[in-house]
Design an enzyme around this catalytic site. Sequence first.
Site, PDB file in Angstrom:
ATOM      1  N   ARG A  66       2.984   4.309  14.294  1.00 39.35           N
ATOM      2  CA  ARG A  66       1.714   5.072  14.286  1.00 39.35           C
ATOM      3  C   ARG A  66       1.826   6.539  13.911  1.00 39.35           C
ATOM      4  O   ARG A  66       0.841   7.274  14.029  1.00 39.35           O
ATOM      5  CB  ARG A  66       1.009   4.958  15.653  1.00 39.35           C
ATOM      6  CG  ARG A  66       0.720   3.532  16.110  1.00 39.35           C
ATOM      7  CD  ARG A  66      -0.065   2.740  15.101  1.00 39.35           C
ATOM      8  NE  ARG A  66      -0.568   1.470  15.664  1.00 39.35           N
ATOM      9  CZ  ARG A  66      -0.980   0.459  14.918  1.00 39.35           C
ATOM     10  NH1 ARG A  66      -0.940   0.540  13.602  1.00 39.35           N
ATOM     11  NH2 ARG A  66      -1.436  -0.639  15.475  1.00 39.35           N
ATOM     12  N   HIS A 181       2.229  -9.100   4.005  1.00 35.09           N
ATOM     13  CA  HIS A 181       1.272  -9.731   4.925  1.00 35.09           C
ATOM     14  C   HIS A 181       0.392 -10.554   3.983  1.00 35.09           C
ATOM     15  O   HIS A 181      -0.266  -9.986   3.111  1.00 35.09           O
ATOM     16  CB  HIS A 181       0.503  -8.615   5.636  1.00 35.09           C
ATOM     17  CG  HIS A 181      -0.736  -9.019   6.363  1.00 35.09           C
ATOM     18  ND1 HIS A 181      -1.001  -8.604   7.651  1.00 35.09           N
ATOM     19  CD2 HIS A 181      -1.813  -9.759   5.982  1.00 35.09           C
ATOM     20  CE1 HIS A 181      -2.175  -9.085   8.031  1.00 35.09           C
ATOM     21  NE2 HIS A 181      -2.691  -9.774   7.044  1.00 35.09           N
ATOM     22  N   ASP A 307       5.927  -7.378  15.029  1.00 35.41           N
ATOM     23  CA  ASP A 307       4.653  -6.788  14.593  1.00 35.41           C
ATOM     24  C   ASP A 307       4.057  -5.951  15.725  1.00 35.41           C
ATOM     25  O   ASP A 307       2.848  -5.990  15.978  1.00 35.41           O
ATOM     26  CB  ASP A 307       3.665  -7.868  14.122  1.00 35.41           C
ATOM     27  CG  ASP A 307       2.477  -7.265  13.364  1.00 35.41           C
ATOM     28  OD1 ASP A 307       2.516  -6.062  13.042  1.00 35.41           O
ATOM     29  OD2 ASP A 307       1.506  -8.006  13.112  1.00 35.41           O
TER      30      ASP A 307
HETATM   31 ZN   LIG Z   1       2.182  -5.365  10.916  1.00 33.53          ZN
HETATM   32 ZN   LIG Z   2       0.300  -7.683   9.112  1.00 32.92          ZN
END
Ligand SMILES: [Zn+2]
Ligand SMILES: [Zn+2]
Length: 428
Positions: A66, A181, A307
């Site tokens: 983040r 992703h 994740d």
């Molecule tokens: Zn991720």
């Molecule tokens: Zn993802």
Amino acid sequence: MNAYLLKNGRILDPAQRLDMRGDLRMREGRIAEIAPTLTPEVGETVVDCTDCWIAPGLVDIHVHLREPGQSYKETLQTGGAAAVAGGFTSVCCMPNTDPPLDSSTLVREIQERARRESPCKVYVVAALTQGMRGEVPCDYHALKQAGAIACSDDAFPVQSAEVMRRAMLGCAAYDLPVVTHCEDKTLSEGASMHAGAVSARLGLKGAPSSAETVQIARNALLAQETGCHLHIQHLSTAMGMELIRFFKAQGVRVSTEVSPHHLLLIDAACADFDTDAKMNPPLRSEADRAALTQGVLQGVIDCIATDHAPHAPFEKAQPFPAAPFGILGLETALGCVLLWNSQLPDPLEPLQIVNLLSTAPARLMGLPAGMLQVGAPADVVVIAPNLSWRVNPAELRSRSRNTPFKGWELIGRARYTFVDGALMHSTD
Ligand SMILES: [Zn+2]
Ligand SMILES: [Zn+2]
């Protein structure tokens, strides 16, 4: 100082196929010696590892720290503290920050800050396209020079096949894995969970499995043509797993990871609108969960990654459709994986568990980690594999609290975590 002798543990190193009872010495930040018995030396701290595993520090190739821009969710410091508490000594951070990590300047900045602020090692996955807008590939040469280990637009997957093809050609030229992703946004638009009986009952819009599988197939076909190393993130569907099996058999350079939550949970976890069960890709059906388990056992799935996606309590307190996707992973991963393993009719050996959480992910991303070679940096974790413990979100090191495993009894925990021979986490 910083000289430790780990005594009488089960030493596990998949890289050397080592599984032995013995002692491990760390000195000056490196692994100095491994033997059935070592005699303590002056100035050395002796750590009793009876009934514990001594393993290479765990490696999580998929975390969201983040920073920059969203330090109210997590920071390099709190995310790193969560990592070492979970037994991880190396993590790869994703670029969907504010601003996104799409330039060599930002990649360098995060690496330098992480060296000062994070208790674990942080490797940077840079953006795949400028601004993660899916339109213009990044300057991969510059990103590689700056130290990026791979490229990904993670949560903002490239929708254009043509842009993805160019991005893959560019990354292949600099030997950067393309980390994806897989989600066709035209199929998942407006969805907040998996499309199935549970979403129908709750009246929530669901994303069909095809939202994932269509892009897995597309990306694997493009990887075949471009020769890039394609790494597929957080696999969630049975059909996706079969597609990866197929493309691997064709000789395509494709690898994949599964998250602990996709191995343990299904869409029913969303039944009481618990936003801590909202993530992307979503929790799917029991058939998907069972197939992912088989995928790990059969070696189609290469490794486990969390994740780790922290969100602030006020964000997760919103109604289900409005709450952000994502859950914490670093501090519960080991306990979840060992719980999952304990439920298998034929559980994996400790060496295989350590491989999935350390050696295999390190190899996939080319990281100097995941092994206990004498002379290598002493990134080591001591694991109590049979310890039952209850997840109390208030006790987590992460800055956020969003875990669907709150109140769960997990099995196995990191007792001591060493990074470059320095003790960064201890449960004593
Ligand atoms: Zn991720
Ligand atoms: Zn993802």
